[in-house]
Write a protein that holds these residues in place. Structure first.
Motif, short mmCIF file in Angstrom:
data_model
loop_
_atom_site.label_atom_id
_atom_site.label_comp_id
_atom_site.label_asym_id
_atom_site.label_seq_id
_atom_site.Cartn_x
_atom_site.Cartn_y
_atom_site.Cartn_z
N SER A 294 18.63 13.01 -5.43
CA SER A 294 19.12 12.73 -5.83
C SER A 294 21.15 12.05 -5.15
O SER A 294 21.64 11.47 -5.67
CB SER A 294 19.77 12.81 -7.02
N GLY A 295 20.88 12.79 -3.75
CA GLY A 295 21.84 12.70 -2.90
C GLY A 295 22.74 14.20 -2.29
O GLY A 295 21.76 14.84 -2.34
N ALA A 296 23.59 13.51 -0.85
CA ALA A 296 24.17 14.63 -0.87
C ALA A 296 23.91 15.87 -1.52
O ALA A 296 24.76 15.71 -2.81
CB ALA A 296 25.48 14.53 0.09
N GLY A 297 24.30 17.85 -1.29
CA GLY A 297 24.71 18.43 -1.93
C GLY A 297 23.85 19.43 -2.86
O GLY A 297 24.20 19.96 -3.63
N ASN A 298 22.30 18.71 -2.50
CA ASN A 298 21.87 19.28 -3.32
C ASN A 298 20.55 20.87 -2.49
O ASN A 298 19.59 20.39 -2.85
CB ASN A 298 20.39 18.38 -3.41
N GLY A 299 21.45 20.66 -1.36
CA GLY A 299 21.11 21.97 -0.79
C GLY A 299 20.26 21.69 0.29
O GLY A 299 19.51 21.95 1.67
N GLU A 300 20.22 20.57 1.22
CA GLU A 300 19.72 19.92 1.55
C GLU A 300 19.73 20.66 3.48
O GLU A 300 18.73 20.36 4.46
CB GLU A 300 19.65 18.40 2.26
N LEU A 301 21.31 20.84 3.14
CA LEU A 301 21.47 21.84 5.57
C LEU A 301 21.08 22.37 4.85
O LEU A 301 20.88 23.85 5.39
CB LEU A 301 23.20 21.76 5.27
N ALA A 302 21.55 23.46 3.79
CA ALA A 302 20.97 24.79 3.87
C ALA A 302 19.70 25.60 3.97
O ALA A 302 18.94 26.15 4.50
CB ALA A 302 21.03 25.45 2.08
N TRP B 117 19.23 24.39 7.86
CA TRP B 117 20.71 25.17 8.79
C TRP B 117 19.62 26.30 9.84
O TRP B 117 19.85 26.13 10.72
CB TRP B 117 21.78 25.32 8.58
N PRO C 271 25.21 11.16 4.96
CA PRO C 271 25.94 10.96 3.72
C PRO C 271 26.88 11.43 4.26
O PRO C 271 27.99 10.57 2.76
CB PRO C 271 25.53 11.74 2.97
N ARG D 262 17.40 20.11 -8.07
CA ARG D 262 18.88 21.03 -8.58
C ARG D 262 19.37 21.59 -6.94
O ARG D 262 18.37 21.92 -6.31
CB ARG D 262 18.71 21.89 -9.49
N HIS D 263 20.52 22.43 -6.97
CA HIS D 263 21.05 22.73 -5.98
C HIS D 263 20.09 24.33 -5.06
O HIS D 263 19.87 24.69 -5.79
CB HIS D 263 22.50 23.71 -5.82
N ALA E 98 25.11 27.79 -0.52
CA ALA E 98 25.27 27.19 -0.10
C ALA E 98 26.38 27.60 1.19
O ALA E 98 27.23 28.30 1.67
CB ALA E 98 26.51 26.19 0.43
#
Lengths: 203, 511
Positions: A55-63, A66, A85, A178-179, A203
């Motif tokens: 649904s957007g940035a901040g959903n743990g995509e980087l976690a 990484w 984003p 969710r995250h 994160a």
């Protein structure tokens, strides 16, 4: 029973539990043990696009990414982010273990972002290409998939949740909930588990 | 010393054809006063239709407009003396197959442009030799003995010279001889001949006098005629005569010429020195409205630039395209490269990427490519590179391609600065670069370029506050409390509020 065997022999029936037999390309470990166990071949499909829907940035995509990015950049291989984003915060990326000098990001939008993604995939010199392409439809995804295969490059494309119902040529589709929770929607050569998987410790 | 002489029998025509999009289309160079212009040279397609040098322009054009039966009859009307030359080309079936729907394109013969092409070819030859001379008309002579160690042996160099000239579109004959004068006269009748000191005398001896360059001896124009009337046919017969008798009868000019041919008299030539900058212009017959129409001229100009750079053993780091517009001031595009390049294909690809980003302000009349400064070029041999080096090269090429199309600012590195204020550290790149890895408080992976007001969306504060208070000295004074907050849909955000004030601001995402 004999009819079932003949069906199996003629390869008209695919057996889900057979799993693990990936089609050619080897897999690259994601760095998340639980996820690697579930993915066919034990990791991200190499030379292919993995689609991440959220649904957007901040959903743990980087976690999620990484561990892979830090491993690749520390091996001295370049990583390109296309139209992320937000502005990558160098301190956070460094804390995650990413070698910043191998990390590049492209601040482009629209058609140029698609062009740049394809160029990076075809060049075959990037370890990982991560792109945010809300504008990509399934035709463009196919094009990028072909580019990733020809350049033998591992790629991630982020698209919005609205595209979940759309057909996609990506061999792996993951929905971020969710995250730090994900759901595998599709994985070629394997069986998509119906449950959500937690990954990373925040994160 | 070994000298190569290159003769360009069709320099004017081929120079002009290089500027045409379709070199196979019928084309002729015309010459003479406006009232009576005649064909000076014609390309193969035009000759096939029966166009010959010396024809009146009107007649040649009529060959293309004539109905088919005239075409079929055309070979019959030819003079018998030319039959052996024209017969295969002008066979009736070919004449009718190529059709008379094509038009004969013409251009005016221009002595100046021929000379210009010769100078360009001299610049090309400069890549093989430091001693290149334009002394003889229609030809180039250059010394290769000193380059043979590097480029030789001669058969290999010859193959390379021919291949490069063919790629440039110039038909040629070449001869290598011990001195430039001999090479020049031998190329009149030979192609691909290589003579050394021992074979020189006999090679020259069989040369007919009218092909031996005697006409260029300006002392007495009748030398050739007198010799012919005296019954002399070949150069060898002159060599056999006693020198003092010959000198008495014909003067020092002939003696000197003969001595030059045999290498007994040193010949001082003016050597060509290429200019250290490049500028070429392509003029369009009709104004070009779209970038797409510039592809062909651009390719040609870049190819010429490549040849020029090869001759100079240099590359370019930046060059400039100037578009003369039909109306309005000229439009310039500066093309900067990240590394020194000289390969025409690479340059073309990068230039195309640049042009895709620009708009033409009007119809283009001429296109000029100029490279005012050259840079030293160190070629990298691809096949020798393996592993990391090869990958670095591929990355450099990709980098170049991305920057060419998207512009330098679009591709950004990640640089960590020692600065507490997020905007200053990330967006403006203020403060010194962080040296050693320090463990600080957690930072979000993404930073929003502008903080946004977000009062209703924060559900729960998960961590914080972290006070960031800095920058009173440079006017960018901030005083904020940062929190890790959970968003309404479960995402993790980085938000801040100012102490003793209302209002939450979203400043980043923990991805």
């Amino acid at each position: 029973m004999s009819s079932l065997e003949s069906l199996l022999d003629s390869r008209q029936v695919w057996r889900a539990q057979a799993g693990g037999v990936s089609d050619g390309g080897e897999a690259i470990a994601s760095g998340h043990a639980e996820l690697d166990e579930l993915l066919p071949g034990g990791g991200w499909p190499s030379a292919a696009i993995s689609e991440l829907l959220s649904s957007g940035a901040g959903n743990g995509e980087l976690a999620l990414l990484w561990p892979l990015l830090s491993r690749m950049t520390r091996e001295g291989r370049p990583v390109v982010l296309v139209s992320p984003p937000g502005v990558p915060y160098p301190a956070a990326w460094r804390q995650a273990g990413v070698a910043l000098e191998q990390c590049h990001w492209l601040d482009v939008q629209g058609r140029e972002a698609l062009w740049a993604t394809e160029q990076c995939l075809r060049a075959g010199c990037c370890a990982v290409v991560v792109a945010w392409l809300p504008q990509a439809d399934s035709r463009l995804m196919r094009r990028l998939q072909v580019a990733a295969a020809s350049g033998n490059t591992l790629a991630f494309v982020h698209r919005p949740l609205a595209k979940v119902s759309e057909a996609s040529p990506a061999p792996l589709r993951i929905r971020l909930h969710r995250h730090a929770e994900l759901e595998i929607l599709k994985c070629r050569g394997g069986f998509a588990p119906a449950r959500r998987i937690a990954f990373g410790a925040g994160a | 010393m070994r000298w190569v002489c290159l003769l360009f029998p069709r320099l004017a025509l081929e120079g002009a054809l290089r500027r045409r999009p379709d070199p196979e289309a019928p084309f002729a160079l015309i010459d003479g006063p406006v009232q009576r212009q005649c064909i000076r040279a014609a390309n193969r397609a035009a000759r096939k239709q029966g166009v010959k040098p010396g024809q009146a322009l009107g007649f040649a054009e009529a060959l293309f407009n004539a109905p088919e039966h005239v075409q079929v009859n055309a070979p019959l009307s030819k003079a018998p003396g030319h039959a052996h030359f024209n017969a295969p080309d002008a066979a009736p079936d070919r004449g009718s197959r190529s059709g008379s729907s094509q038009r004969l394109e013409t251009a005016l013969f221009d002595v100046e442009s021929v000379e210009r092409w010769r100078r360009r070819l001299a610049t090309w030859a400069y890549g093989f030799s430091a001693q290149v001379s334009l002394h003889y008309p229609h030809a180039l002579v250059f010394e290769v003995a000193s380059s043979l160690d590097l480029l030789g042996p001669w058969p290999r160099l010859e193959t390379r010279l021919r291949a490069e000239l063919t790629a440039l579109g110039f038909s040629h004959r070449l001869v290598i001889a011990p001195n430039p004068a001999a090479a020049r006269v031998l190329v009149n009748v030979h192609d691909g001949l290589a003579v050394d000191d021992t074979g020189l005398e006999s090679a020259l001896a069989t040369l007919r006098l009218d092909r031996a360059g005697l006409a260029s001896i300006d002392a007495d124009r009748d030398i050739l005629q007198t010799l012919n009337r005296s019954g002399f046919q070949r150069l060898g017969e002159l060599f056999a005569l006693p020198r003092n008798a010959l000198a008495r009868r014909f003067g020092g000019g002939l003696m000197r010429h003969l001595a030059e041919l045999r290498g007994e008299w040193p010949l001082a030539l003016d050597y060509h020195r290429p200019t250290p900058r490049f500028s070429r212009t392509f003029e369009f017959d009709q104004p070009v409205h779209a970038i797409a129409g510039l592809a062909f001229p651009l390719k040609r100009l870049l190819q010429e630039l490549g040849v020029f750079l090869m001759g100079q053993d240099a590359g370019v780091e930046r060059f400039c395209l100037t578009f003369e517009l039909e109306d309005g001031p000229p439009q310039r595009v500066e093309i900067g490269l990240i590394s020194v390049q000289r390969d025409p294909d690479t340059l073309l690809e990068l230039t195309r990427a640049h042009l895709e980003r620009m708009r033409l302000a009007g119809p283009v009349m001429t296109l000029t490519l100029s490279a005012p400064r050259l840079a030293g070029y160190a070629p990298t041999r691809r096949e020798l590179l393996e592993g990391p080096a090869r990958q670095a090269q591929a990355w450099a090429a990709l980098h170049q391609r991305l920057v060419a199309r998207l512009g330098q600012p679009a591709l950004k590195p990640l640089v960590e600065h020692r600065e507490h204020r997020p905007e200053a550290a990330v967006l403006n790149g203020a403060g010194p670069r962080a040296r050693e890895a320090s463990i600080g408080p957690p930072r979000p992976g993404w930073l929003a370029s502008v903080p946004q007001r977000c009062d209703g969306d924060v559900v729960q504060l998960l961590a914080g506050p972290e006070r960031i208070e800095s920058g009173w000295w440079d006017g960018g004074d901030i005083r904020r409390d940062y929190y890790l907050a959970q968003w309404a849909d479960g995402r993790h955000a980085w938000v801040w509020c100012e102490p003793e004030r209302q209002g939450w601001y979203l400043h980043g995402w923990f991805g």
